[in-house]
Design an enzyme around this catalytic site. Structure first.
Site, short mmCIF file in Angstrom:
data_model
loop_
_atom_site.label_atom_id
_atom_site.label_comp_id
_atom_site.label_asym_id
_atom_site.label_seq_id
_atom_site.Cartn_x
_atom_site.Cartn_y
_atom_site.Cartn_z
N ASN A 149 0.79 -1.23 0.00
CA ASN A 149 0.00 0.00 0.00
C ASN A 149 0.83 1.28 0.00
OD1 ASN A 149 0.36 -1.36 2.64
ND2 ASN A 149 -0.34 0.59 3.45
N GLN A 179 -5.16 -3.76 -1.82
CA GLN A 179 -4.73 -2.76 -2.82
C GLN A 179 -4.67 -3.35 -4.23
OE1 GLN A 179 -4.55 0.38 -2.41
NE2 GLN A 179 -4.35 0.64 -0.20
N SER A 199 -11.29 -5.13 0.32
CA SER A 199 -12.04 -4.08 1.02
C SER A 199 -12.71 -3.18 0.00
CB SER A 199 -11.05 -3.28 1.88
OG SER A 199 -11.70 -2.19 2.49
N HIS A 201 -13.83 0.08 0.16
CA HIS A 201 -13.64 1.53 0.00
C HIS A 201 -12.40 1.91 -0.83
CE1 HIS A 201 -10.51 2.55 3.18
NE2 HIS A 201 -10.83 1.34 3.56
N THR A 237 -26.89 -9.64 11.02
CA THR A 237 -27.75 -9.24 9.91
C THR A 237 -26.90 -8.54 8.86
OG1 THR A 237 -29.61 -9.07 11.39
CG2 THR A 237 -29.83 -7.95 9.28
N CYS A 319 4.53 8.21 7.19
CA CYS A 319 5.21 8.87 8.29
C CYS A 319 4.23 8.96 9.44
CB CYS A 319 5.66 10.25 7.86
SG CYS A 319 6.95 10.91 8.89
N1 PLP Z 1 -4.43 -3.87 3.87
C1 PLP Z 1 -3.94 -2.94 3.06
C2 PLP Z 1 -2.83 -3.31 2.13
C3 PLP Z 1 -4.45 -1.65 3.07
O1 PLP Z 1 -3.94 -0.73 2.25
C4 PLP Z 1 -5.49 -1.36 3.97
C5 PLP Z 1 -6.03 0.02 4.05
O2 PLP Z 1 -5.34 0.99 3.79
C6 PLP Z 1 -5.98 -2.37 4.79
C7 PLP Z 1 -5.42 -3.62 4.73
C8 PLP Z 1 -7.09 -2.12 5.76
O3 PLP Z 1 -8.31 -2.03 5.06
P1 PLP Z 1 -9.57 -1.31 5.73
O4 PLP Z 1 -9.28 0.17 5.68
O5 PLP Z 1 -10.71 -1.69 4.85
O6 PLP Z 1 -9.69 -1.83 7.10
#
Ligand code: PLP
Length: 373
Positions: A149, A179, A199, A201, A237, A319
Site C-alpha cells: 500500500n 490494494q 475491502s 472503500h 444481519t 510517516c
Molecule cells: N491492507 C492494506 C494493504 C491496506 O492498504 C489497507 C487500508 O489501507 C488495509 C489492509 C485495511 O483495510 P480497511 O481500511 O478496509 O480496514
C-alpha cells in the site's frame, strides 16, 4: 480539490450511492425474514454476492462479507492459527505488511507464537528464496500481501504460494489483496492461496464493507457465533446497503481503467522529474501507487503545503507520528529520503492536469523555500 490519495480511500461512485440508497429505501427487508420483503432482500444479496465473486474470480460460496480489510486480515490470521495450532507454532509474514496483518501477528507473538518477518530487497520486493529458507516443519501460516500500500510493489504471491504448498500442503497461505483488487489481474485460484482479503472503500464503494475469500473445502472456525448468516462463519444481519454498493462499484469498474490509471501515474512521474531534488522511491508495479521523496522537506510539511493548494497526497502510513513508516524503513533508504516521502495514488477520475497541478505546486513550494533562505 485534486485528490491523489486513492490508496487511502476513494470517492464513492454514483452507481454505489444509488445502489445503497435503493437497498435502504425500497429494499430494506432483512434477508432472513420469510415474507416478500425479506425474500427480495435475500435474492438481492445472492445477486450481489455473485457479482462480487465474478469480479474476484471465485465461486459465490467462497466469499464471506466482512466489514473491512482490517477485519478480514485479522480473521484470516486468527482462523489459520486455530486451524494449524496442533501442527506447530510458527508463522511467516513480511516486514512490509499493513498494520492489519502486522498487529495480529505481534499479538500472537506475545502469546508465544514465533513469527518470521521476511525482508524486502531495496526495491520493495520480497524474494521467494527468503520465504523458502524460512519454511519449517512447524510453520502453519504464511501471509504475504499482493500489492504493497505504500510502494505499489507487487509481491510474488503465486510463486510463494506454490513454494509453500510444495513444502507442505497443510500450511495455509493468506494474501492481503486490499490494494490489488480490480487494479491488477489475479484470481485466488490462480494465485493458489487459501485465504484472500479485499475491502470495498479502495474501489469506490463505501467504507464498512469488505470480503474474505475462503478456498472451497477449507473449514475455518467462525469469526463470530450468532444467527447463522454468511454460512455461519460471520453471522450478523447482513449490511445490505453496503453490500449492494460494493457490488455496484465492481460492476461500474471498467477493465480499461488500470491502464488508464497507469498512464496518468507514468505521466505524473515524468512531470515530477522537473522538481529539483525529487527522487522516485518506488514507481510501483501496480497501476495506481507510487512513492517519491523530496529530501530536506519533511513529509508532514509537504502534505500540509500541498493541502493549502487544494491537493491531497499522503505521508499517511508513510510517516506516522513523526516516525518513518516500517515499510520505507525496511528499504534501508538514506535518512533524508526517508523523511521526505510522499505516496501519490490514483483513481480513474485523475487526469494529466492533476499531475501537472501537483508538479506546479511542488515547484512553487521548493521555490518559496529557496527564496526564504
Ligand atoms: N491492507 C492494506 C494493504 C491496506 O492498504 C489497507 C487500508 O489501507 C488495509 C489492509 C485495511 O483495510 P480497511 O481500511 O478496509 O480496514
Amino acid at each position: 480539490m485534486i485528490y491523489l490519495d486513492n490508496a487511502a480511500t476513494t470517492r464513492v461512485c454514483p452507481e454505489a450511492v444509488s445502489a445503497a440508497a435503493e437497498a435502504m429505501e425500497s429494499g430494506f427487508g432483512n434477508p432472513s425474514s420469510g415474507y416478500a420483503a425479506g425474500r427480495e432482500a435475500a435474492a438481492a444479496l445472492k445477486t450481489h454476492r455473485a457479482t462480487l465473486a465474478a469480479a474476484l474470480g471465485c465461486a459465490p460460496e467462497e466469499l464471506c462479507f466482512t466489514s473491512c480489510g482490517t477485519e478480514g486480515d485479522n480473521w484470516a490470521i486468527r482462523a489459520a492459527v486455530e486451524h494449524g495450532k496442533r501442527r506447530g507454532r510458527h508463522l511467516i509474514t513480511t516486514a512490509i505488511e499493513h498494520a492489519a496483518v502486522l498487529e495480529p501477528m505481534r499479538d500472537l507473538a506475545r502469546q508465544g507464537w514465533e513469527v518470521t518477518y521476511l525482508k524486502p530487497d531495496r526495491t520493495g520486493h520480497v524474494p521467494v528464496e527468503e520465504l523458502k529458507a524460512a519454511l519449517r516443519p512447524d510453520t502453519v501460516l504464511v501471509s504475504m500481501m499482493l500489492v504493497n500500500n505504500e510502494l505499489g510493489t507487487l509481491q510474488p504471491v503465486a510463486e510463494a504460494a506454490a513454494a509453500v504448498k510444495a513444502f507442505d500442503r497443510d500450511i495455509l497461505f493468506h494474501t492481503d489483496a486490499v490494494q490489488a483488487f480490480l487494479k491488477v489481474p489475479f484470481t485466488p485460484a490462480g494465485l493458489g492461496v487459501d485465504l484472500l482479503t479485499i475491502s470495498g472503500h479502495k474501489v469506490r464503494a463505501p467504507k464498512g464493507i469488505g470480503a474474505q475469500y475462503i478456498r472451497k473445502g477449507l473449514k475455518l472456525r467462525p469469526m463470530l457465533y450468532g444467527g447463522g448468516q454468511e454460512s455461519g462463519l460471520r453471522p450478523g444481519t447482513e449490511p445490505t446497503a453496503q453490500i449492494a454498493a460494493f457490488a455496484a462499484a465492481c460492476s461500474a469498474w471498467s477493465g480499461a481503467w488500470p491502464e488508464q490509471i497507469r498512464r496518468v501515474k507514468e505521466y505524473a512521474l515524468e512531470a515530477l522529474s522537473a522538481v529539483p531534488g525529487l527522487v522516485v522511491v518506488s514507481p510501483g508495479d501496480a497501476p495506481h501507487i507510487c512513492a517519491v521523496s523530496l529530501p530536506g522537506y519533511p513529509s508532514e510539511m509537504l502534505v500540509r503545503a500541498l493541502s493549502d493548494r487544494g491537493i491531497c497526497v499522503s505521508s499517511g502510513s508513510a510517516c506516522h507520528r513523526g516516525k518513518p513508516s516500517h515499510v520505507f524503513a525496511a528499504l534501508g533508504l538514506p535518512k533524508g529520503v526517508l523523511t521526505g516521502v510522499l505516496r501519490i495514488s490514483f483513481s480513474p477520475e485523475n487526469t494529466f492536469a492533476d499531475a501537472d497541478a501537483l508538479r506546479d505546486a511542488l515547484l512553487q513550494i521548493t521555490r518559496e523555500r529557496v527564496a526564504r533562505t
